[in-house]
Scaffold this active site. Sequence first.
Site, PDB file in Angstrom:
ATOM      1  N   VAL A   1       0.817  -1.226   0.000  1.00  0.00           N
ATOM      2  CA  VAL A   1       0.000   0.000   0.000  1.00  0.00           C
ATOM      3  C   VAL A   1       0.848   1.272   0.000  1.00  0.00           C
ATOM      4  O   VAL A   1       0.319   2.362  -0.164  1.00  0.00           O
ATOM      5  CB  VAL A   1      -0.994   0.081   1.198  1.00  0.00           C
ATOM      6  CG1 VAL A   1      -2.025  -1.022   1.136  1.00  0.00           C
ATOM      7  CG2 VAL A   1      -0.283   0.122   2.540  1.00  0.00           C
ATOM      8  N   LYS A   2       2.152   1.155   0.157  1.00  0.00           N
ATOM      9  CA  LYS A   2       3.007   2.344   0.279  1.00  0.00           C
ATOM     10  C   LYS A   2       3.367   2.910  -1.103  1.00  0.00           C
ATOM     11  O   LYS A   2       2.966   2.356  -2.125  1.00  0.00           O
ATOM     12  CB  LYS A   2       4.255   1.991   1.093  1.00  0.00           C
ATOM     13  CG  LYS A   2       3.941   1.392   2.481  1.00  0.00           C
ATOM     14  CD  LYS A   2       3.323   2.388   3.461  1.00  0.00           C
ATOM     15  CE  LYS A   2       2.648   1.757   4.657  1.00  0.00           C
ATOM     16  NZ  LYS A   2       3.511   1.188   5.680  1.00  0.00           N
TER      17      LYS A   2
END
Length: 391
Positions: free
Chosen positions: A187-188
Amino acid sequence: MNVSRFLPYGRQSIDKDDIEAVAAVLASDYLTTGPTVQRFEAALAAAIGASCVVAVSSGTAALHAACAAAGVSEGDQVIVPAVSFPATANCARFLNAEPVFADVDPDTGLLLPEELERLIGPATRAVLPVHLAGTAVDLSAIRASAEQAGIKVIEDASHALGARYEASAIGAGNGGTDMATFSFHPVKAITTGEGGAIAVNDVELWRRLLAFRNHGIVRDSERLEYESPGPWYYEQQELGYNLRMSDIQAALGLSQLRKLEGFVARRRALAARYDALLEELPIRPVTRPEHRSDSAYHLYSVLMDFEEIGVRRADLMDRLRERGVGTQVHYIPLPMHPYYRARGWSVEKFPGAQRYYRRTLSLPLFPGMNDSDVDVVVENLQQVLVELGAG
Ligand SMILES: *Cc1c(COP(=O)(O)O)cnc(C)c1O
């Protein structure tokens, strides 16, 4: 209006070239820490303007290694914002030190510099400010207090790859922080599957990070404690771990890093669209203080006064999910977790964290979204609020 596919609050963007980069390493001589890790470290250092980068197996490993290199040990205290992912506090516990929670601004979720000033004591060894959602904390105020007290500043920059503070990128040291840690969880900003890194400018800290990542082992002949009997020789001088990144992960990281600027630009454009559309609703984007900084928009978090509008957040999230819109709450205040309650913490003492937590919700934001996805999210939000009788 229907969503054509489920929109999670965040997700990776993987293209054919990323897949090819990983496949090429699989056919090479090195699978684990080899030349590709070094290339990734050099490329990341160049991208953020840091002198050195040490790649590790996760963002959590990066925090662990950074605290160890900073000399955090048993009995020490590390100041951590009350709103973050558990790893920010747990890294102190890994080293038998204690996190000391600091309250946050109720509108930004960011560490309050005056709280830091109040909490620094004789046992404080470091502060770990978190650039929540990709927006920089007030680093100059934090630096000033830390410098005066002689403590280390380790930025938890898990959300802030691609963010800027004053004239430089987060991770460049910004004239006084000691280390910045990154996460490459899917998700980064960019992903390596699992992975992390520490940006550092001091050579001594860099050496300690390298040893800690690899069992505490030192090979450099000038740094051996005993005379080397031959080419096989190395020394384990301290207790370290296996926190290494593999070349497979680094190949994905290198390929992703080339797209970082484009990813962040896309996140900014989507966030600007949300900002404009939400003006019609009883919802505000989380305040993004200027601090002469640019957010990396890791999250698009909003604030809603659920009590005032008479809507339960859980109902809103359930209804949105049914319509294909994923949302999440970032984060449950750390003093609320059973583990930290059992260590004597209670959220009562953190009015800023409570107020932030009560009102926050993160909407879908990732580079693979179209402008129309933003329109769909806002439209569904509007409809669900009506359905739930928002006042
Ligand atoms: C993601 C994250 C971490 C941990 O990173 P992992 O790569 O999942 O270990 C730490 N702190 C914050 C603020 C994060 O968002």
